[in-house]
Scaffold this motif. Sequence first.
Motif, PDB file in Angstrom:
ATOM      1  N   PHE A   5       3.984   1.050  -8.852  1.00  0.00           N
ATOM      2  CA  PHE A   5       3.905   0.874  -8.283  1.00  0.00           C
ATOM      3  C   PHE A   5       3.970  -0.358  -7.319  1.00  0.00           C
ATOM      4  N   THR A   6       4.688  -1.104  -7.361  1.00  0.00           N
ATOM      5  CA  THR A   6       4.822  -2.183  -6.483  1.00  0.00           C
ATOM      6  C   THR A   6       5.755  -1.912  -5.700  1.00  0.00           C
ATOM      7  N   LEU A   7       6.296  -0.560  -5.895  1.00  0.00           N
ATOM      8  CA  LEU A   7       6.987   0.129  -4.418  1.00  0.00           C
ATOM      9  C   LEU A   7       6.164   0.368  -3.023  1.00  0.00           C
ATOM     10  N   LYS A   8       4.974   1.212  -4.218  1.00  0.00           N
ATOM     11  CA  LYS A   8       4.393   1.397  -3.101  1.00  0.00           C
ATOM     12  C   LYS A   8       3.542   0.874  -2.290  1.00  0.00           C
ATOM     13  N   ASN A   9       3.262  -0.424  -3.398  1.00  0.00           N
ATOM     14  CA  ASN A   9       2.467  -1.479  -2.481  1.00  0.00           C
ATOM     15  C   ASN A   9       3.255  -1.544  -1.545  1.00  0.00           C
ATOM     16  N   TRP A  14       5.073  -0.590   4.984  1.00  0.00           N
ATOM     17  CA  TRP A  14       5.773  -1.159   5.778  1.00  0.00           C
ATOM     18  C   TRP A  14       6.659  -0.318   6.612  1.00  0.00           C
ATOM     19  N   ILE A  15       6.651   0.742   5.996  1.00  0.00           N
ATOM     20  CA  ILE A  15       6.881   2.315   5.979  1.00  0.00           C
ATOM     21  C   ILE A  15       6.569   3.212   6.675  1.00  0.00           C
ATOM     22  N   LEU A 240      -1.856   8.626   8.150  1.00  0.00           N
ATOM     23  CA  LEU A 240      -1.025   7.594   7.973  1.00  0.00           C
ATOM     24  C   LEU A 240      -1.794   6.571   7.650  1.00  0.00           C
ATOM     25  N   PHE A 241      -2.279   6.205   9.180  1.00  0.00           N
ATOM     26  CA  PHE A 241      -3.189   4.454   8.978  1.00  0.00           C
ATOM     27  C   PHE A 241      -4.338   5.296   8.347  1.00  0.00           C
ATOM     28  N   ASN A 242      -4.751   6.134   7.626  1.00  0.00           N
ATOM     29  CA  ASN A 242      -6.007   6.293   6.830  1.00  0.00           C
ATOM     30  C   ASN A 242      -5.639   5.236   5.503  1.00  0.00           C
ATOM     31  N   LYS A 243      -3.905   6.363   5.019  1.00  0.00           N
ATOM     32  CA  LYS A 243      -3.873   5.396   3.830  1.00  0.00           C
ATOM     33  C   LYS A 243      -3.079   4.069   3.995  1.00  0.00           C
ATOM     34  N   LEU A 244      -2.341   3.729   5.311  1.00  0.00           N
ATOM     35  CA  LEU A 244      -1.832   2.420   4.801  1.00  0.00           C
ATOM     36  C   LEU A 244      -3.743   1.588   4.739  1.00  0.00           C
ATOM     37  N   THR A 249      -4.164  -4.387   3.447  1.00  0.00           N
ATOM     38  CA  THR A 249      -5.141  -5.426   4.174  1.00  0.00           C
ATOM     39  C   THR A 249      -5.671  -5.143   5.890  1.00  0.00           C
ATOM     40  N   PRO A 250      -6.775  -5.657   6.168  1.00  0.00           N
ATOM     41  CA  PRO A 250      -6.888  -5.175   7.820  1.00  0.00           C
ATOM     42  C   PRO A 250      -6.372  -5.945   8.201  1.00  0.00           C
ATOM     43  N   VAL A 251      -6.003  -6.969   8.082  1.00  0.00           N
ATOM     44  CA  VAL A 251      -5.199  -7.325   8.844  1.00  0.00           C
ATOM     45  C   VAL A 251      -3.746  -7.275   9.310  1.00  0.00           C
ATOM     46  N   PHE A 252      -3.528  -7.435   8.018  1.00  0.00           N
ATOM     47  CA  PHE A 252      -2.172  -5.959   7.527  1.00  0.00           C
ATOM     48  C   PHE A 252      -1.570  -5.043   9.197  1.00  0.00           C
ATOM     49  N   SER A 253      -2.753  -4.303   7.943  1.00  0.00           N
ATOM     50  CA  SER A 253      -3.158  -3.173   9.271  1.00  0.00           C
ATOM     51  C   SER A 253      -2.871  -3.015  10.855  1.00  0.00           C
TER      52      SER A 253
END
Length: 304
Positions: A5-9, A14-15, A240-244, A249-253
């Motif tokens: 789960f850490t890998l996923k989040n 980033w991918i 992909l964007f919806n999943k991101l 967070t919104p700032v990261f997106s």
Amino acid sequence: MLNFFTLKNIEIKWIYLIVLSIIWGTSYILIKKALIGFSPIQLGAVRIVLTTVFLYAIGFRALKTISKQQWKWIAISGFVGSFFPVFLFAFAETEIDSGIASILNSLVPLFTLFVGLFFFKTLFTKNQMVGVLIGLLGTALLIYFGATINTSQNYWYAGLIIIAAIGYAFNVNIIKNKLQTVSPMGIAVGNFTVILFPAIVALWFSDALSIEVREGPHFWEALGYLALLGFFGTCIAKVLFNKLVKIATPVFSVSVTYLIPLVGLFWGILDGEKFGGTQLLATGLILFGVYLVTVRKSSGSKLK
């Protein structure tokens, strides 16, 4: 061993971010390449029709999430966020470089702030206002330096991208304020359902499928570029964007805004486009302005 789960989040987001930057940053060079076989109107019409086909194939059922009352906003969103920008970018790139187009598109967060303030009563901070002013200054310098370096190009066409960016800004605010209960895929499919008919009309009257166009030396090559643009640039990127958004967070997106111009410039320079140090400085101002707009500080004073 790293927890799944850490890998996923942490790593997966980033991918997603990198893949989205590559897809959206590549869109501008694909538009430029598609123009070798189509006129701007033909390009826009074919692109919309192809994208609608792709969206129907993967998300037709999502139309059920749209209520009768929401179709009005779906229609407005479709025209200002998809229909008109598709044609505006096509016309703009007949005169200005694809790399410059990718940079100017970074103005969307700045215009989103203004549209939110004047039409949807959204508050913003003094830092964000400063960011808007810096971003607009960078835009003016980018256009001025670009016209100086590329004297054969008509930089008045940059105004078409600015208009498209304003359309995107309205679209973001409409989705946020009027279409919260509609699924992201439902919004996308609904948008293209509405704009499909006028696109078909444009397709017919522009003679995009005429014998002269189909027998042109670059028809199939240009159609291939449009197919890539419609499938990856719209369908795959939206998913992909919806999943991101769900795992970050919104700032990261929204930080994808900073990476898209880098990819766009890479393709542009690789294709022989000129880009000078003064333009790089102007680009830096635009991205710094976008940074101030998208990163909120809780201590900042609110304006309205």
